[in-house]
Design a protein around this motif. Sequence first.
Motif, PDB file in Angstrom:
ATOM      1  N   GLU A 216      -1.121   1.455  10.808  1.00 51.61           N
ATOM      2  CA  GLU A 216      -0.816  -0.219  10.667  1.00 51.61           C
ATOM      3  C   GLU A 216      -1.711  -0.683  10.759  1.00 51.61           C
ATOM      4  O   GLU A 216      -2.055  -1.998  10.702  1.00 51.61           O
ATOM      5  N   ASN A 217      -3.044  -0.309  11.503  1.00 51.31           N
ATOM      6  CA  ASN A 217      -4.136  -0.632  11.436  1.00 51.31           C
ATOM      7  C   ASN A 217      -4.335  -0.941  10.202  1.00 51.31           C
ATOM      8  O   ASN A 217      -5.268  -2.377  10.317  1.00 51.31           O
ATOM      9  N   GLN A 218      -4.702  -0.068   9.684  1.00 48.86           N
ATOM     10  CA  GLN A 218      -5.294  -0.479   8.228  1.00 48.86           C
ATOM     11  C   GLN A 218      -4.424  -1.227   7.706  1.00 48.86           C
ATOM     12  O   GLN A 218      -5.528  -1.442   6.883  1.00 48.86           O
ATOM     13  N   ILE A 219      -3.471  -1.605   7.648  1.00 45.33           N
ATOM     14  CA  ILE A 219      -2.470  -2.963   6.940  1.00 45.33           C
ATOM     15  C   ILE A 219      -3.576  -3.773   7.076  1.00 45.33           C
ATOM     16  O   ILE A 219      -3.586  -4.175   6.233  1.00 45.33           O
ATOM     17  N   LEU A 220      -3.289  -4.101   8.285  1.00 45.63           N
ATOM     18  CA  LEU A 220      -4.117  -5.208   9.290  1.00 45.63           C
ATOM     19  C   LEU A 220      -5.508  -5.727   8.771  1.00 45.63           C
ATOM     20  O   LEU A 220      -5.924  -6.590   8.298  1.00 45.63           O
ATOM     21  N   SER A 221      -6.239  -4.421   9.045  1.00 49.93           N
ATOM     22  CA  SER A 221      -7.603  -4.231   8.421  1.00 49.93           C
ATOM     23  C   SER A 221      -8.040  -4.915   6.910  1.00 49.93           C
ATOM     24  O   SER A 221      -8.959  -5.299   6.088  1.00 49.93           O
ATOM     25  N   LEU A 222      -6.792  -4.023   5.870  1.00 47.94           N
ATOM     26  CA  LEU A 222      -7.154  -4.292   4.721  1.00 47.94           C
ATOM     27  C   LEU A 222      -6.499  -5.954   4.644  1.00 47.94           C
ATOM     28  O   LEU A 222      -7.493  -6.871   3.219  1.00 47.94           O
ATOM     29  N   VAL A 223      -6.143  -6.492   5.164  1.00 48.58           N
ATOM     30  CA  VAL A 223      -5.406  -8.513   5.161  1.00 48.58           C
ATOM     31  C   VAL A 223      -6.493  -8.962   5.022  1.00 48.58           C
ATOM     32  O   VAL A 223      -6.827 -10.275   4.621  1.00 48.58           O
ATOM     33  N   SER A 224      -7.161  -8.735   6.627  1.00 48.41           N
ATOM     34  CA  SER A 224      -8.544  -9.134   7.429  1.00 48.41           C
ATOM     35  C   SER A 224      -9.331  -8.921   6.467  1.00 48.41           C
ATOM     36  O   SER A 224     -10.496 -10.610   6.022  1.00 48.41           O
ATOM     37  N   ASP A 225     -10.241  -7.941   5.183  1.00 43.63           N
ATOM     38  CA  ASP A 225     -10.892  -8.143   5.061  1.00 43.63           C
ATOM     39  C   ASP A 225     -10.836  -8.886   3.099  1.00 43.63           C
ATOM     40  O   ASP A 225     -11.896  -8.560   2.818  1.00 43.63           O
ATOM     41  N   SER A 226      -9.630  -8.338   2.331  1.00 44.67           N
ATOM     42  CA  SER A 226      -8.874  -9.246   0.904  1.00 44.67           C
ATOM     43  C   SER A 226      -9.068 -10.560   1.481  1.00 44.67           C
ATOM     44  O   SER A 226      -7.965 -10.349   2.085  1.00 44.67           O
ATOM     45  N   LYS A 227      -8.922 -10.652   0.173  1.00 41.62           N
ATOM     46  CA  LYS A 227      -7.791 -12.207  -0.084  1.00 41.62           C
ATOM     47  C   LYS A 227      -6.426 -11.710  -1.232  1.00 41.62           C
ATOM     48  O   LYS A 227      -6.745 -10.907  -2.234  1.00 41.62           O
TER      49      LYS A 227
END
Length: 313
Positions: free
Chosen positions: A211-222
């Motif tokens: 779940e944290n990796q999903i948030l990081s992916l959204v934060s770092d990517s378009k």
Amino acid sequence: MTASTLHIANGDNITQALKHIRINGEIITWREILCEGKTTINVGSEVFWKTRFDFFKDSYKTSKKAFIDYTLREYRNLCKQKTQDEIVLWFDSDLSSQINMIAVISWLKRFRKGRKISIVLNKNSNNDIQVNFLQSKKNDLLTYYKSRIELNKDDIEYADYIWQLYCSDSPLRLENIHTFNTTSAFTHIEKTIKTHLKRFPSFKNGLNSLENQILSLVSDSKIVDKQDLIAKITENQKIYGFNELQYIHKLDKMKKLFSSLNPVKLSKKGKMVLENQLNFYGQIRSDFSYLGGSKKYSYLYVNDTKKLLKITS
């Protein structure tokens, strides 16, 4: 005379790959995702299947007919396969496949005692790069098959014990069980157990590792939309072996952390949780969420020690 063989494949895609190379023997498809939802020790029992159906009905709105047609019918076909001398297991290295595999071995220990059981290992897989059977060429699959590893009695006991611990109401004994693995047959068990333990909510913000990796992916990517997000998660998180439906279910549980899914953007709350400024445990917690036999939200994963902490009520 050539001994008869039963192949148990983890999912329809692997079954089709084996049919394509025209491998000798009967092929049975294992259609379950035992890494999700509550499980009980006695695989195949009435209690086991009732528990599994309740999970699919509640989480995925699966009808009884669909569950019987898709999962139970193939399991009953497996039960009829009693004459083969060797049983060959085709399970990939991801978490979902490995949990299914130890469950199947537990079943075989009870109902096919004394049979030769072998595991096919993909020699290209390692801890960093996940290469599954479906990415392998025809000749590679045959090579892996010829190099399969026969399980001895200790191997079978070990896998069965891990399954028992996975189905227990406490995951704490799983923390060190991989250190007792002395065989080359289970090269992915340690990684699987460590990945499983990280699925419990983090002490820092109440979300687990994925779940944290999903948030990081959204934060770092378009990310264009929800479908684009699912595609990127699937590509980046092969270690879990999850399918699209599982990620849709996961995102639904996390919807308060997104302000938009077209395009995908984190909400203010989502950003605060990602930065460990807000703990989301109280809002995502559920008494009906299980990982194996353990309640997911009765334990916290402490990142600094890589250990679980039981929450006392």
